[in-house]
Write an enzyme that holds these catalytic residues in place. Structure first.
Site, PDB file in Angstrom:
ATOM      1  CE1 TYR A   1      -3.480  -2.608   0.246  1.00  0.00           C
ATOM      2  CE2 TYR A   1      -3.619  -2.279   2.604  1.00  0.00           C
ATOM      3  CZ  TYR A   1      -4.044  -2.911   1.460  1.00  0.00           C
ATOM      4  OH  TYR A   1      -5.057  -3.851   1.536  1.00  0.00           O
TER       5      TYR A   1
ATOM      6  CG  LEU B   1     -18.979   1.419   4.388  1.00  0.00           C
ATOM      7  CD1 LEU B   1     -18.465   2.768   4.872  1.00  0.00           C
ATOM      8  CD2 LEU B   1     -20.480   1.288   4.660  1.00  0.00           C
TER       9      LEU B   1
ATOM     10  NE  ARG C   1     -12.846  -2.404  -3.562  1.00  0.00           N
ATOM     11  CZ  ARG C   1     -11.622  -2.688  -3.182  1.00  0.00           C
ATOM     12  NH1 ARG C   1     -10.810  -1.743  -2.803  1.00  0.00           N
ATOM     13  NH2 ARG C   1     -11.193  -3.930  -3.185  1.00  0.00           N
ATOM     14  N   GLY C   2     -16.996   2.680  -0.429  1.00  0.00           N
ATOM     15  CA  GLY C   2     -17.660   3.986  -0.391  1.00  0.00           C
ATOM     16  C   GLY C   2     -18.944   4.007  -1.194  1.00  0.00           C
TER      17      GLY C   2
ATOM     18  CB  SER D   1     -20.361   5.301   2.201  1.00  0.00           C
ATOM     19  OG  SER D   1     -20.373   6.302   1.193  1.00  0.00           O
TER      20      SER D   1
HETATM   21  N1  LIG Z   1      -7.567  -8.336   1.444  1.00  0.00           N
HETATM   22  C1  LIG Z   1      -7.873  -7.558   0.427  1.00  0.00           C
HETATM   23  O1  LIG Z   1      -7.841  -7.966  -0.728  1.00  0.00           O
HETATM   24  C2  LIG Z   1      -8.289  -6.138   0.691  1.00  0.00           C
HETATM   25  C3  LIG Z   1      -8.760  -5.352  -0.368  1.00  0.00           C
HETATM   26  C4  LIG Z   1      -9.151  -4.053  -0.093  1.00  0.00           C
HETATM   27  C5  LIG Z   1      -9.087  -3.558   1.185  1.00  0.00           C
HETATM   28  N2  LIG Z   1      -8.607  -4.325   2.195  1.00  0.00           N
HETATM   29  C6  LIG Z   1      -8.505  -3.803   3.565  1.00  0.00           C
HETATM   30  O2  LIG Z   1      -9.782  -3.390   3.991  1.00  0.00           O
HETATM   31  C7  LIG Z   1      -9.727  -2.041   4.452  1.00  0.00           C
HETATM   32  C8  LIG Z   1     -11.057  -1.371   4.223  1.00  0.00           C
HETATM   33  O3  LIG Z   1     -11.068  -0.796   2.925  1.00  0.00           O
HETATM   34  P1  LIG Z   1     -12.286  -0.745   1.985  1.00  0.00           P
HETATM   35  O4  LIG Z   1     -12.010   0.155   0.910  1.00  0.00           O
HETATM   36  O5  LIG Z   1     -12.634  -2.117   1.664  1.00  0.00           O
HETATM   37  O6  LIG Z   1     -13.365  -0.115   2.996  1.00  0.00           O
HETATM   38  P2  LIG Z   1     -14.832   0.405   2.811  1.00  0.00           P
HETATM   39  O7  LIG Z   1     -15.243   0.680   4.214  1.00  0.00           O
HETATM   40  O8  LIG Z   1     -15.686  -0.439   1.958  1.00  0.00           O
HETATM   41  O9  LIG Z   1     -14.646   1.785   2.004  1.00  0.00           O
HETATM   42  C9  LIG Z   1     -13.898   2.811   2.560  1.00  0.00           C
HETATM   43  C10 LIG Z   1     -14.161   4.111   1.825  1.00  0.00           C
HETATM   44  O10 LIG Z   1     -15.541   4.448   1.909  1.00  0.00           O
HETATM   45  C11 LIG Z   1     -15.709   5.848   2.027  1.00  0.00           C
HETATM   46  N3  LIG Z   1     -16.542   6.140   3.198  1.00  0.00           N
HETATM   47  C12 LIG Z   1     -17.637   6.938   3.198  1.00  0.00           C
HETATM   48  N4  LIG Z   1     -18.192   7.002   4.417  1.00  0.00           N
HETATM   49  C13 LIG Z   1     -17.437   6.252   5.227  1.00  0.00           C
HETATM   50  C14 LIG Z   1     -17.491   5.972   6.603  1.00  0.00           C
HETATM   51  N5  LIG Z   1     -18.444   6.460   7.401  1.00  0.00           N
HETATM   52  N6  LIG Z   1     -16.543   5.175   7.133  1.00  0.00           N
HETATM   53  C15 LIG Z   1     -15.570   4.664   6.356  1.00  0.00           C
HETATM   54  N7  LIG Z   1     -15.441   4.913   5.034  1.00  0.00           N
HETATM   55  C16 LIG Z   1     -16.381   5.707   4.459  1.00  0.00           C
HETATM   56  C17 LIG Z   1     -14.309   6.436   2.163  1.00  0.00           C
HETATM   57  O11 LIG Z   1     -13.921   6.943   0.896  1.00  0.00           O
HETATM   58  P3  LIG Z   1     -13.587   8.490   0.721  1.00  0.00           P
HETATM   59  O12 LIG Z   1     -12.589   8.778   1.815  1.00  0.00           O
HETATM   60  O13 LIG Z   1     -13.052   8.597  -0.650  1.00  0.00           O
HETATM   61  O14 LIG Z   1     -14.911   9.179   0.959  1.00  0.00           O
HETATM   62  C18 LIG Z   1     -13.430   5.257   2.505  1.00  0.00           C
HETATM   63  O15 LIG Z   1     -12.113   5.386   2.035  1.00  0.00           O
HETATM   64  C19 LIG Z   1      -8.557  -1.443   3.687  1.00  0.00           C
HETATM   65  O16 LIG Z   1      -8.047  -0.288   4.307  1.00  0.00           O
HETATM   66  C20 LIG Z   1      -7.596  -2.582   3.688  1.00  0.00           C
HETATM   67  O17 LIG Z   1      -6.904  -2.613   4.928  1.00  0.00           O
HETATM   68  C21 LIG Z   1      -8.233  -5.615   1.954  1.00  0.00           C
END
Ligand SMILES: NC(=O)c1ccc[n+]([C@@H]2O[C@H](COP(=O)([O-])OP(=O)(O)OC[C@H]3O[C@@H](n4cnc5c(N)ncnc54)[C@H](OP(=O)(O)O)[C@@H]3O)[C@@H](O)[C@H]2O)c1
Length: 332
Positions: free
Chosen positions: A56, A206, A208-209, A212
């Site tokens: 990352y 979420l 990825r948003g 959300s």
């Molecule tokens: N194992 C794998 O293959 C894999 C893949 C992906 C992620 N991950 C892990 O999972 C974690 C979670 O990531 P994700 O993208 O999957 O998470 P997510 O919770 O689905 O999406 C996060 C994004 O949603 C938006 N958002 C809007 N409101 C929110 C709120 N109240 N709380 C949190 N986010 C909000 C933000 O984007 P904006 O800031 O642009 O508004 C934030 O960056 C990553 O950081 C990583 O550690 C693992």
């Protein structure tokens, strides 16, 4: 913050974990000071599980975490690290290397960047067809024995691969995308994890948003924001997916909660062995997400949510075609 135990052999962690990925990579520019303030706010709120990956931001995410933990008690945080993805100087992706010698090398760099002598949960981000999962887990088991890592995790693997891996050494948790609009793991993967006593750290809760409640068709994404390349975020798919979000909003608002909160609470309600990873990279988003931990969904709530977003309702796949082909978890 409530706690949950990751699998039968794993550590007890906060019911919500914090994922740091978007603070360094994939979602466009992030603010470093705000990222660190968000990690501090998460720790102060009782979050103990912090998820990162060495790729990352090509080490940036681990250095950010080291800075955030400076002056804090390292032992109050459980650090989960993914390895294996290969990058290039332009930020491109060059496949996966999970050979045992490469794993030792990745870990040595990770420990130095994090400024710690052990990683709590270490996992390959993806597997590679030329290295059997038994060899990967065997190499990781040696690192457990040597004290460099405490637990072994996996990411995006199928039920069959999970079973093979777990036969070599107990797997603490499987990290997998799981949300109201990504429910494929329910068929085989979640039941197998439960049977084996393997925890689940759910990412993309979420989407990825997208679900959300903050995403709109007016949101502009730069080319550096990988969401601009995801099928669910473009064209007609986006319109159809945002219509699902509207249906969820109609359930959340009368209950006095937000769309993001109800979407996270739904994942929490899917099993005591599931720990959602919150991808907040700003304190306001984190505060909103933390509100989900206090929500108890009744059977009637759950039925209403699933009627609003039935399984399989999402338009578009969760990754593009090339990345879907790399996912062991998507193999039949
Ligand atoms: N194992 C794998 O293959 C894999 C893949 C992906 C992620 N991950 C892990 O999972 C974690 C979670 O990531 P994700 O993208 O999957 O998470 P997510 O919770 O689905 O999406 C996060 C994004 O949603 C938006 N958002 C809007 N409101 C929110 C709120 N109240 N709380 C949190 N986010 C909000 C933000 O984007 P904006 O800031 O642009 O508004 C934030 O960056 C990553 O950081 C990583 O550690 C693992």
């Amino acid at each position: 913050m409530n706690t949950r135990t990751l699998g039968t052999t794993g550590p007890t962690v906060s019911a919500l974990g914090l994922g740091l990925m978007g603070m360094s990579d994939l979602y466009g520019a992030a603010d470093e000071a705000e990222s660190i303030a968000t990690i501090h706010a998460a720790l102060d709120a009782g979050i103990t599980l912090l998820d990162t990956g060495d790729f990352y931001g090509m080490g940036h995410n681990e250095l950010l975490l080291r800075d955030a933990l400076r002056g804090r008690n390292r032992d109050n945080a459980l650090i989960s690290v993914k390895f294996g993805a290969l990058r290039d100087a332009d930020g491109g992706w060059n496949g996966v290397d999970v050979r045992p010698a490469a794993i030792k090398n990745f870990l040595a760099y990770t420990l130095r960047r994090l400024g710690t002598d052990h990683v709590d949960i270490y996992r390959p981000a993806r597997l590679s067809p030329d290295v059997p999962v038994e060899d990967v887990v065997g190499a990781l088991a040696e690192l457990v024995k040597a004290g460099h890592i405490r637990h072994i995790g996996l990411s995006e693997v199928s039920a069959e691969t999970l079973r093979r891996a777990h036969a070599v050494h107990p797997i603490t948790d499987l990290q997998i995308e799981y949300s109201l609009i990504s429910r494929n793991p329910e068929t085989d993967i979640l039941p197998t994890a439960r049977e084996l006593g393997v925890g689940i750290t759910a990412y993309g809760v979420l989407s990825r948003g997208l679900i959300s409640g903050h995403w709109t068709t007016r949101r502009e994404t730069s080319d550096a924001d990988f969401r601009s390349h995801l099928p669910r975020f473009s064209g007609d798919n986006l319109d159809r997916n945002l219509a699902l979000v509207d249906a969820l909003r109609a359930i959340a608002e009368p209950r006095g909660v937000t769309v993001a909160q109800i979407a996270i609470a739904w994942v929490l309600a899917r099993g005591e062995n599931i720990v959602p990873l919150i991808g907040a990279r700003r304190r306001d988003r984190l505060t909103e997400a933390l509100g989900a931990a206090a929500i108890t969904l009744t059977e009637a709530d759950l039925a209403a949510i699933e009627a609003a977003i039935p399984a399989g309702a999402a338009a578009g796949t969760r990754y593009d075609e090339a990345q879907m082909a790399h996912l062991d978890s998507e193999r039949a």
